[in-house]
Write a protein that holds these residues in place. Structure first.
Motif, PDB file in Angstrom:
ATOM      1  N   ALA A  79      88.576  12.136  56.978  1.00  0.00           N
ATOM      2  CA  ALA A  79      87.142  12.264  57.269  1.00  0.00           C
ATOM      3  C   ALA A  79      86.402  12.946  56.121  1.00  0.00           C
ATOM      4  CB  ALA A  79      86.940  13.030  58.571  1.00  0.00           C
ATOM      5  N   LEU A  80      87.028  13.980  55.561  1.00  0.00           N
ATOM      6  CA  LEU A  80      86.406  14.698  54.446  1.00  0.00           C
ATOM      7  C   LEU A  80      86.250  13.785  53.237  1.00  0.00           C
ATOM      8  CD1 LEU A  80      85.472  17.315  53.017  1.00  0.00           C
ATOM      9  CD2 LEU A  80      87.876  17.735  52.447  1.00  0.00           C
ATOM     10  N   LEU A  81      87.320  13.051  52.898  1.00  0.00           N
ATOM     11  CA  LEU A  81      87.262  12.178  51.722  1.00  0.00           C
ATOM     12  C   LEU A  81      86.234  11.070  51.922  1.00  0.00           C
ATOM     13  CD1 LEU A  81      88.704  11.847  48.969  1.00  0.00           C
ATOM     14  CD2 LEU A  81      90.198  10.178  50.080  1.00  0.00           C
ATOM     15  N   THR A  82      86.180  10.507  53.129  1.00  0.00           N
ATOM     16  CA  THR A  82      85.222   9.431  53.409  1.00  0.00           C
ATOM     17  C   THR A  82      83.791   9.936  53.298  1.00  0.00           C
ATOM     18  OG1 THR A  82      86.832   8.376  54.896  1.00  0.00           O
ATOM     19  CG2 THR A  82      84.522   7.726  55.123  1.00  0.00           C
ATOM     20  N   ALA A  83      83.536  11.110  53.897  1.00  0.00           N
ATOM     21  CA  ALA A  83      82.180  11.668  53.835  1.00  0.00           C
ATOM     22  C   ALA A  83      81.794  12.008  52.401  1.00  0.00           C
ATOM     23  CB  ALA A  83      82.096  12.913  54.720  1.00  0.00           C
ATOM     24  N   LEU A  84      82.720  12.588  51.658  1.00  0.00           N
ATOM     25  CA  LEU A  84      82.435  12.964  50.279  1.00  0.00           C
ATOM     26  C   LEU A  84      82.216  11.727  49.407  1.00  0.00           C
ATOM     27  CD1 LEU A  84      82.159  15.525  48.581  1.00  0.00           C
ATOM     28  CD2 LEU A  84      84.594  15.353  48.019  1.00  0.00           C
ATOM     29  N   ARG A  85      82.990  10.680  49.693  1.00  0.00           N
ATOM     30  CA  ARG A  85      82.851   9.448  48.907  1.00  0.00           C
ATOM     31  C   ARG A  85      81.468   8.835  49.096  1.00  0.00           C
ATOM     32  NH1 ARG A  85      85.182   6.915  44.456  1.00  0.00           N
ATOM     33  NH2 ARG A  85      84.841   4.690  44.605  1.00  0.00           N
ATOM     34  N   SER A  86      80.932   8.929  50.318  1.00  0.00           N
ATOM     35  CA  SER A  86      79.610   8.351  50.579  1.00  0.00           C
ATOM     36  C   SER A  86      78.504   9.117  49.863  1.00  0.00           C
ATOM     37  CB  SER A  86      79.342   8.336  52.091  1.00  0.00           C
ATOM     38  OG  SER A  86      79.242   9.655  52.601  1.00  0.00           O
ATOM     39  N   ARG A  87      78.742  10.427  49.596  1.00  0.00           N
ATOM     40  CA  ARG A  87      77.713  11.238  48.935  1.00  0.00           C
ATOM     41  C   ARG A  87      77.891  11.262  47.420  1.00  0.00           C
ATOM     42  NH1 ARG A  87      78.954  15.343  53.244  1.00  0.00           N
ATOM     43  NH2 ARG A  87      80.228  16.352  51.643  1.00  0.00           N
ATOM     44  N   SER A  88      79.151  11.416  47.006  1.00  0.00           N
ATOM     45  CA  SER A  88      79.433  11.554  45.579  1.00  0.00           C
ATOM     46  C   SER A  88      80.778  10.895  45.274  1.00  0.00           C
ATOM     47  CB  SER A  88      79.464  13.030  45.173  1.00  0.00           C
ATOM     48  OG  SER A  88      79.887  13.183  43.831  1.00  0.00           O
ATOM     49  N   PRO A  89      80.761   9.617  44.903  1.00  0.00           N
ATOM     50  CA  PRO A  89      82.028   8.913  44.655  1.00  0.00           C
ATOM     51  C   PRO A  89      82.917   9.622  43.633  1.00  0.00           C
ATOM     52  CG  PRO A  89      80.215   7.353  44.743  1.00  0.00           C
ATOM     53  CD  PRO A  89      79.600   8.720  44.777  1.00  0.00           C
ATOM     54  N   ALA A  90      82.316  10.163  42.592  1.00  0.00           N
ATOM     55  CA  ALA A  90      83.113  10.822  41.555  1.00  0.00           C
ATOM     56  C   ALA A  90      83.793  12.073  42.096  1.00  0.00           C
ATOM     57  CB  ALA A  90      82.234  11.169  40.351  1.00  0.00           C
ATOM     58  N   MET A 130      96.268   5.212  52.433  1.00  0.00           N
ATOM     59  CA  MET A 130      95.042   5.400  53.211  1.00  0.00           C
ATOM     60  C   MET A 130      93.932   6.033  52.367  1.00  0.00           C
ATOM     61  SD  MET A 130      95.332   4.315  56.351  1.00  0.00           S
ATOM     62  CE  MET A 130      94.096   5.272  57.240  1.00  0.00           C
ATOM     63  N   PHE A 131      94.300   7.025  51.551  1.00  0.00           N
ATOM     64  CA  PHE A 131      93.296   7.667  50.706  1.00  0.00           C
ATOM     65  C   PHE A 131      92.741   6.678  49.677  1.00  0.00           C
ATOM     66  CE2 PHE A 131      95.739  11.845  51.503  1.00  0.00           C
ATOM     67  CZ  PHE A 131      94.943  12.140  52.593  1.00  0.00           C
ATOM     68  N   LEU A 132      93.628   5.874  49.111  1.00  0.00           N
ATOM     69  CA  LEU A 132      93.188   4.907  48.108  1.00  0.00           C
ATOM     70  C   LEU A 132      92.214   3.907  48.716  1.00  0.00           C
ATOM     71  CD1 LEU A 132      93.744   4.240  45.108  1.00  0.00           C
ATOM     72  CD2 LEU A 132      95.452   2.593  45.889  1.00  0.00           C
ATOM     73  N   ASP A 133      92.445   3.549  49.970  1.00  0.00           N
ATOM     74  CA  ASP A 133      91.579   2.583  50.642  1.00  0.00           C
ATOM     75  C   ASP A 133      90.156   3.113  50.772  1.00  0.00           C
ATOM     76  OD1 ASP A 133      91.864  -0.094  51.841  1.00  0.00           O
ATOM     77  OD2 ASP A 133      91.072   0.877  53.624  1.00  0.00           O
ATOM     78  N   SER A 134      89.997   4.434  50.793  1.00  0.00           N
ATOM     79  CA  SER A 134      88.657   5.016  50.914  1.00  0.00           C
ATOM     80  C   SER A 134      87.810   4.755  49.669  1.00  0.00           C
ATOM     81  CB  SER A 134      88.741   6.516  51.177  1.00  0.00           C
ATOM     82  OG  SER A 134      89.201   7.203  50.024  1.00  0.00           O
ATOM     83  N   LEU A 135      88.444   4.405  48.551  1.00  0.00           N
ATOM     84  CA  LEU A 135      87.689   4.150  47.323  1.00  0.00           C
ATOM     85  C   LEU A 135      86.944   2.823  47.354  1.00  0.00           C
ATOM     86  CD1 LEU A 135      90.135   5.392  44.515  1.00  0.00           C
ATOM     87  CD2 LEU A 135      88.424   6.665  45.808  1.00  0.00           C
ATOM     88  N   ARG A 136      87.192   1.993  48.380  1.00  0.00           N
ATOM     89  CA  ARG A 136      86.437   0.735  48.481  1.00  0.00           C
ATOM     90  C   ARG A 136      84.939   1.012  48.594  1.00  0.00           C
ATOM     91  NH1 ARG A 136      89.971  -3.481  49.518  1.00  0.00           N
ATOM     92  NH2 ARG A 136      92.010  -2.826  50.285  1.00  0.00           N
ATOM     93  N   SER A 137      84.600   2.094  49.277  1.00  0.00           N
ATOM     94  CA  SER A 137      83.190   2.465  49.401  1.00  0.00           C
ATOM     95  C   SER A 137      82.704   3.040  48.073  1.00  0.00           C
ATOM     96  CB  SER A 137      83.031   3.514  50.511  1.00  0.00           C
ATOM     97  OG  SER A 137      81.717   4.006  50.555  1.00  0.00           O
TER      98      SER A 137
END
Length: 548
Positions: A211-222, A242-249
């Motif tokens: 959840a943290l990684l997904t939320a952070l990715r939506s705000r700041s991908p880097a 699973m973590f790598l899959d979050s980079l699709r966003s």
């Protein structure tokens, strides 16, 4: 003469005796009074009643014998929901939708009543679009509905708001809401709370970290990518995937160095996912490597009377290909060379083929003949590439004209592929293509294609579906063969179409070769469709704020 006074039994002894008596009664109930009776009760017709009387007495003893426990801390009040309340008429409609249950009849005949539970997703979407808050009294039923249907959860939890999470912490049956809502199990740190982000990433449960990684990715991908890199080497393979899959966003060129490193991962699944993500970046080094490999396999033979594509599939899968995500072992029933070719073409940037094949457009390339029966494999790989790279021009070329005799384009090898290609097009173009397909080929193959069209269906698509259903009815076809399309029409037809359907409500004359009773089934189905459309129109009107 002396007297001996018996000591009173201890609390522990009494509890043990009560527990033993209860276990005996449970055993007697399981065995049945024909095989065993309660202590002191003779066999006979009075044994079942005696067992129930004994169980009632034992139940009272067990409840009365509970020791008082320390009072639990009272829960904090539920948080306020600042959103506007539902209009009263819409709140009553929600109660009706949540109370509906599917019929239990085994006849397969649904009658003319609308399926209210199937309208709940649409009602929730409209309520969320208006920004309404859920009535507190409806929250338990709403959570129960979402518990039973995972497809409802995103919209239901959004509508339920913060009070749903408050309730979920009090009832184990609703714990799914904590897992399904980012930050549900714990409050996620804000973008500036660097120390809290680090601590949750280092110490949080897996679901909290996702959840943290997904939320952070939506705000700041880097920032999300850099956080993942700090622990990447020590994560478990299944977690890395699973973590790598979050980079699709938010996937972009800045992710390429990290994904290139992941190509050397110990896990084959991680390597394959990294390669897939890189191939979705047409400018990546991997995409260029795949373009060189695929280009070496496909060329145009200009010496023939008609320019023709010739294919020379790879003869081996070398270490470089495997590192770039090519799976060496082919599935059962597939040739190795065609398996490798498909993966190379799928991962190559589509823009390279125009340069490679004489400056032709995608439509011209797809129209070229292909030698040695390679056309199916080549076009199927281009289909997958068009979907992965979201390329509408290639999707149009591969779909072809909807009225084509082969019921699809030269590259559309299955209905599933066509549906994926259609998803790359705009909503209007999608609807127009599917309408043309139905007009030429009918509804028998259209179900998957209808599923990717925007709701409510555009007028040309709605008319095409209704006309096709009418033709099937007049032909005396089995109505249950079209039950899936009819169910879609109930949910997806524009409610304004209800007036056009009144002429179809009567029981039609049945042709001699018609299915017995088909006419009455069709009449019921169209009556249910009209009733449902009018109900949907009323639902939307009830949710519209006054003055709009």
């Amino acid at each position: 003469m002396s007297r001996t006074t018996a000591a009173a039994p201890s609390t522990g002894d009494a509890a043990a005796a009560t527990a033993g008596s209860w276990e005996e009664l449970v055993t007697t109930a399981l065995l049945g009074t024909d095989r065993r009776t309660p202590p002191g009760v003779p066999p006979g017709p009075g044994a079942p009643s005696a067992l129930l009387d004994a169980a009632a007495v034992a139940t009272v003893r067990r409840r009365a014998g509970l020791r008082p426990a320390r009072a639990a801390q009272r829960p904090q009040p539920a948080p306020e929901d600042p959103r506007p309340s539902l209009p009263p008429v819409a709140a009553r409609r929600l109660t009706m939708l949540l109370a509906d249950r599917p019929g239990t009849s085994g006849t397969g005949r649904r009658g003319t009543a609308p399926d209210l539970m199937e309208l709940l997703p649409q009602w929730l979407a409209a309520a969320n679009a208006h920004g309404y808050a859920a009535p507190p009294a409806a929250l338990p039923a709403l959570l129960d509905a979402a518990r039973g249907r995972t497809d409802l959860r995103p919209a239901a939890l959004r509508f339920a708001g913060p009070r749903a999470l408050w309730l979920a912490r009090l009832n184990p049956d609703w714990r799914f809401a904590l897992r399904a809502t980012p930050g549900g199990a714990s409050s996620l740190p804000g973008p500036d709370e660097t120390e809290r982000v680090r601590q949750l990433w280092q110490e949080g449960l897996f679901a909290e970290r996702v959840a943290l990684l997904t939320a952070l990715r939506s705000r700041s991908p880097a920032a999300a990518r850099e956080l993942l890199a700090t622990t990447w080497a020590t994560e478990r393979a299944e977690d890395r995937l699973m973590f790598l899959d979050s980079l699709r966003s938010g996937l972009g060129p800045d992710d390429e160095p990290f994904l290139e490193q992941a190509l050397a991962d110990r896990s084959r699944n991680v390597r394959a996912t990294a390669a897939e993500l890189l191939s979705a970046l047409p400018g990546s080094a991997l995409a260029e490597r795949m373009a060189v490999r695929a280009g070496a396999c496909v060329a145009v033979d200009r010496t023939r009377e008609t320019p023709t594509i010739v294919v020379e599939a790879p003869h081996e899968c070398d270490a470089g290909m495997e590192r770039d995500g090519v799976v060496a072992k082919a599935p059962a029933g597939r040739g190795e060379r065609s398996w490798w070719l498909g993966q190379l073409v799928e991962a190559a940037p589509l823009r390279t083929w125009s340069r490679r094949l004489g400056g032709r457009t995608p439509r011209e390339i797809v129209a070229l003949p292909v030698t040695d029966d390679w056309q199916g494999e080549l076009h199927a790989a281009w289909c997958r590439a068009a979907v992965r790279q979201r390329d509408p021009e290639w999707a149009r070329a591969l779909l072809g004209e909807p009225s084509a005799p082969e019921a699809g384009g030269p590259g559309a090898v299955s209905l599933a592929e066509r549906a994926k290609l259609l998803a790359t097009l705009g909503a209007g173009e999608r609807a127009a293509w599917v309408a043309g397909f139905i007009e030429k080929h009918g509804l028998s193959e259209a179900f998957q294609l209808l599923g990717v069209c925007a709701v409510p269906w555009a007028p040309p698509l709605g008319r095409a579906v209704v006309d096709a259903l009418n033709i099937a009815r007049d032909a005396g076809s089995y109505p249950w063969s079209f039950s899936g399309v009819m169910g879609l029409a109930e949910r997806c037809l524009d409610p304004s179409e209800a007036g056009r359907l009144d002429a179809l409500l009567a029981i039609p004359d049945e042709p001699e070769d018609a299915s017995p009773g088909a006419g009455s089934y069709w009449s019921e189905a169209f009556q249910r469709l009209v009733t449902t459309l009018r109900l949907r129109a009323a639902m939307l009107e009830e949710l519209t704020p006054a003055g709009d």
